[in-house]
Each structure stands twice: as C-alpha cells, then as structure tokens.
Motif scaffolding. Structure first.
Motif, short mmCIF file in Angstrom:
data_model
loop_
_atom_site.label_atom_id
_atom_site.label_comp_id
_atom_site.label_asym_id
_atom_site.label_seq_id
_atom_site.Cartn_x
_atom_site.Cartn_y
_atom_site.Cartn_z
N ALA A 98 -62.08 54.93 -8.70
CA ALA A 98 -63.21 54.75 -9.62
C ALA A 98 -64.51 54.87 -8.85
CB ALA A 98 -63.13 53.41 -10.33
N LEU A 99 -65.48 55.48 -9.47
CA LEU A 99 -66.82 55.64 -8.89
C LEU A 99 -67.84 55.37 -9.98
CD1 LEU A 99 -68.59 56.63 -6.43
CD2 LEU A 99 -68.54 58.88 -7.53
N ARG A 100 -68.82 54.53 -9.65
CA ARG A 100 -69.85 54.19 -10.64
C ARG A 100 -71.10 55.03 -10.41
NH1 ARG A 100 -72.06 48.12 -11.88
NH2 ARG A 100 -69.94 47.99 -12.68
N LEU A 101 -71.56 55.64 -11.49
CA LEU A 101 -72.85 56.32 -11.49
C LEU A 101 -73.85 55.41 -12.19
CD1 LEU A 101 -71.82 59.95 -12.57
CD2 LEU A 101 -72.14 59.08 -10.24
N THR A 102 -75.03 55.29 -11.61
CA THR A 102 -76.07 54.44 -12.19
C THR A 102 -77.28 55.30 -12.54
OG1 THR A 102 -75.36 52.53 -10.88
CG2 THR A 102 -77.56 52.44 -11.82
N LEU A 103 -77.72 55.17 -13.76
CA LEU A 103 -78.88 55.90 -14.25
C LEU A 103 -80.01 54.90 -14.46
CD1 LEU A 103 -80.03 58.61 -15.41
CD2 LEU A 103 -79.17 57.85 -17.64
N ASP A 147 -63.62 52.74 -22.13
CA ASP A 147 -64.76 53.59 -22.47
C ASP A 147 -65.39 53.05 -23.75
OD1 ASP A 147 -66.58 55.61 -22.88
OD2 ASP A 147 -65.08 56.97 -23.78
N PRO A 148 -66.66 52.63 -23.72
CA PRO A 148 -67.28 52.09 -24.94
C PRO A 148 -67.59 53.16 -25.97
CG PRO A 148 -68.90 52.23 -23.18
CD PRO A 148 -67.58 52.60 -22.57
N GLY A 149 -67.45 54.43 -25.61
CA GLY A 149 -67.77 55.50 -26.54
C GLY A 149 -69.26 55.80 -26.55
N PRO A 150 -69.63 56.95 -27.02
CA PRO A 150 -71.05 57.35 -27.02
C PRO A 150 -71.87 56.52 -27.99
CG PRO A 150 -69.73 58.98 -28.19
CD PRO A 150 -68.76 58.01 -27.57
N HIS A 151 -73.02 56.08 -27.53
CA HIS A 151 -73.96 55.36 -28.38
C HIS A 151 -75.34 55.46 -27.74
CE1 HIS A 151 -72.45 52.54 -25.34
NE2 HIS A 151 -73.58 51.89 -25.45
N ARG A 152 -76.35 55.29 -28.53
CA ARG A 152 -77.72 55.48 -28.04
C ARG A 152 -78.19 54.23 -27.28
NH1 ARG A 152 -81.20 59.30 -29.06
NH2 ARG A 152 -79.83 60.11 -30.70
N ILE A 162 -74.85 52.73 -16.83
CA ILE A 162 -73.84 53.18 -15.89
C ILE A 162 -72.79 54.01 -16.61
CG2 ILE A 162 -74.13 51.18 -14.38
CD1 ILE A 162 -71.61 50.00 -15.59
N SER A 163 -72.12 54.84 -15.82
CA SER A 163 -70.96 55.59 -16.29
C SER A 163 -69.92 55.53 -15.17
CB SER A 163 -71.30 57.04 -16.61
OG SER A 163 -70.13 57.78 -16.92
N ALA A 164 -68.67 55.27 -15.53
CA ALA A 164 -67.60 55.19 -14.53
C ALA A 164 -66.82 56.49 -14.52
CB ALA A 164 -66.68 54.02 -14.83
N LEU A 165 -66.59 57.02 -13.32
CA LEU A 165 -65.70 58.16 -13.13
C LEU A 165 -64.37 57.62 -12.62
CD1 LEU A 165 -68.08 60.68 -11.30
CD2 LEU A 165 -67.97 60.10 -13.74
N VAL A 166 -63.27 58.03 -13.22
CA VAL A 166 -61.95 57.54 -12.81
C VAL A 166 -61.01 58.72 -12.62
CG1 VAL A 166 -62.17 55.27 -13.90
CG2 VAL A 166 -61.27 57.17 -15.22
N THR A 212 -64.36 60.18 -17.58
CA THR A 212 -65.70 59.58 -17.55
C THR A 212 -65.84 58.62 -18.73
OG1 THR A 212 -66.72 61.31 -18.91
CG2 THR A 212 -66.71 61.66 -16.54
N THR A 213 -66.71 57.63 -18.54
CA THR A 213 -67.09 56.78 -19.66
C THR A 213 -68.49 57.19 -20.12
OG1 THR A 213 -68.19 55.05 -18.36
CG2 THR A 213 -65.81 54.86 -18.64
N ALA A 214 -68.79 56.85 -21.36
CA ALA A 214 -70.15 57.11 -21.87
C ALA A 214 -71.12 56.19 -21.16
CB ALA A 214 -70.18 56.88 -23.38
N TRP A 215 -72.40 56.57 -21.14
CA TRP A 215 -73.42 55.70 -20.57
C TRP A 215 -73.45 54.38 -21.35
CZ3 TRP A 215 -74.95 57.12 -16.05
CH2 TRP A 215 -75.19 58.44 -15.73
N HIS A 216 -73.51 53.29 -20.60
CA HIS A 216 -73.57 51.97 -21.24
C HIS A 216 -74.26 50.99 -20.28
CE1 HIS A 216 -69.84 52.05 -18.86
NE2 HIS A 216 -69.97 50.73 -18.73
N LYS A 217 -74.69 49.89 -20.85
CA LYS A 217 -75.33 48.86 -20.02
C LYS A 217 -74.27 48.15 -19.20
CE LYS A 217 -79.68 49.17 -21.35
NZ LYS A 217 -80.33 48.08 -22.10
N GLY A 218 -74.59 47.89 -17.93
CA GLY A 218 -73.63 47.23 -17.04
C GLY A 218 -73.62 45.73 -17.20
#
Length: 218
Positions: A98-103, A147-152, A162-166, A212-218
């Motif tokens: 797993a790798l976390r991307l932070t935006l 994965d929380p799914g896509p949301h605004r 964040i988005s997690a790559l697995v 990948t997971t959708a962007w979500h708050k960590g």
C-alpha cells in the motif's frame, strides 16, 4: 636491730610499695583517653545522624528514545494549480502493498476535487510501464483497504485529501521479468500531472494490477 624488728620493717616497706602500685593503675581498660566535652557544650561522640533521602527519580539507564518515522515533506514552490501531491512510505504485509498519495491545497483559495487520481507509471529512466491495469477501487486486490467511492471534496488552504494505492507482489510467471514502477505521475483531477518518486519501487510482480481509492479526507 633485732631480727623481729627487721622483719617488721620489711613488711611495712612491702605494704607501702603495693599501695603506690595500686594507685597508679586506675580503672581505664583502653589505651586511648576518653574525649572531654568543651566547656559549656556537649559531645557528639556515639551519636547517630540520619542523612536526608534524595527524592529525585533514579536515572533511566538503557532507555532508548525512538523517533517517529519522518513524514513526506513537500519541497519547492506551490504548483500553479494550488495543489501539491506527495507520496508516503510504502507499507507491506503478507504480500500486500500500500502507498498513500496526499493531495494538499498549498494555494491561497479553495479547491474542489472528486473521483480517482489518474496515474501514469514509469521506470527510473522515464520509460512508461505498460500492461498494468489501474483499477478504480480495491476489491480485486484486497478487502482490507476500503474505497469510499467518488465524492466531491472541498479543500481549503492547508487541507489535504488522500488516495491509497494497493497491489500485491506475487510473481508466478518466470517467462517475463517482474514489473517494478519507480515513478508515478499523478493527475489529481485539477491542474496538471505531478510526478512522485516512492521511497521504494512498486513491486507489482506478475499481477499486472494496481488498485486505487477515490480521494477522501484522511
């Protein structure tokens, strides 16, 4: 002097000598004279003094200070889009990676993002890594990362998503070399793509899948 008179004189001299000897002996049994207290005071000979106890805690020998692992630190100016992408440390457990991307919103305004990051995979020299399916979701890889799914999302200045790559590192096809990814181009959905270099390559083995997971708050 008669014999009787000389005997009496001898006894008298012996008694006197014995009396003088007895007077010189005294009663002291030690060869050291006892100390004399000073005038008007008292002596401390034989008195026991109780020292005060040290109430400070004992030293911690062998204590090891463990510093927390350093977090990813963004460097350089904020991109024109006002968003910066960074990669954390890859985590591994029983073949799962797993790798976390932070935006992060490093700009001055408010930014809205949604959906999944768009990824471009490359080797260390920039050669694109082909034949890897990038999945929207993690179910095909693991059920342990949701994965929380896509949301605004609305990111104010300084806020992050964040988005997690697995992936898994299974390698069971010896006809082809294992796939490794050294660089990841990330397009967050707003602004241009940014390239991040993980601390260790993504060792995809022969699985050919990256979730990948959708962007979500960590």
């Amino acid at each position: 002097m008669t014999i009787r008179g000389r005997a009496a004189l001898t006894r008298a001299i012996g008694f006197a000598a014995t009396a003088l000897l007895m007077a010189g002996c005294g009663t002291q049994t030690s060869g050291t004279a006892a100390p004399t207290a000073p005038s008007g005071g008292s002596t401390d000979i034989g008195r026991v003094h109780a020292d005060s106890l040290d109430s400070s805690p004992p030293p911690q020998y062998g204590k090891v200070e463990t510093a927390p692992p350093p977090a990813a630190t963004p460097t350089g100016p904020c991109p024109d889009s006002g968003l910066r992408v960074t990669a954390g440390r890859a985590e591994a457990a029983m073949g799962l990676r797993a790798l976390r991307l932070t935006l992060t919103n490093c700009g001055t305004g408010t930014v809205e993002v949604s959906g999944y990051p768009r990824l471009r995979l490359a080797e260390a020299d920039g050669t694109p890594v082909e034949d890897v399916r990038i999945l929207h979701g993690t179910e095909e890889i693991t059920t342990g990362v949701k994965d929380p799914g896509p949301h605004r999302l609305t990111l104010r200045r300084g806020e992050s998503a964040i988005s997690a790559l697995v992936w898994r590192n299974t390698y069971d096809d010896i006809t082809e070399p294992p796939v490794t990814v050294d660089r990841v181009g990330v397009e967050p959905g707003v602004g241009s793509a940014q390239t991040v270099t993980p601390d260790a390559p993504l060792d995809l083995g022969s699985t050919g899948r990256l979730g990948t997971t959708a962007w979500h708050k960590g």
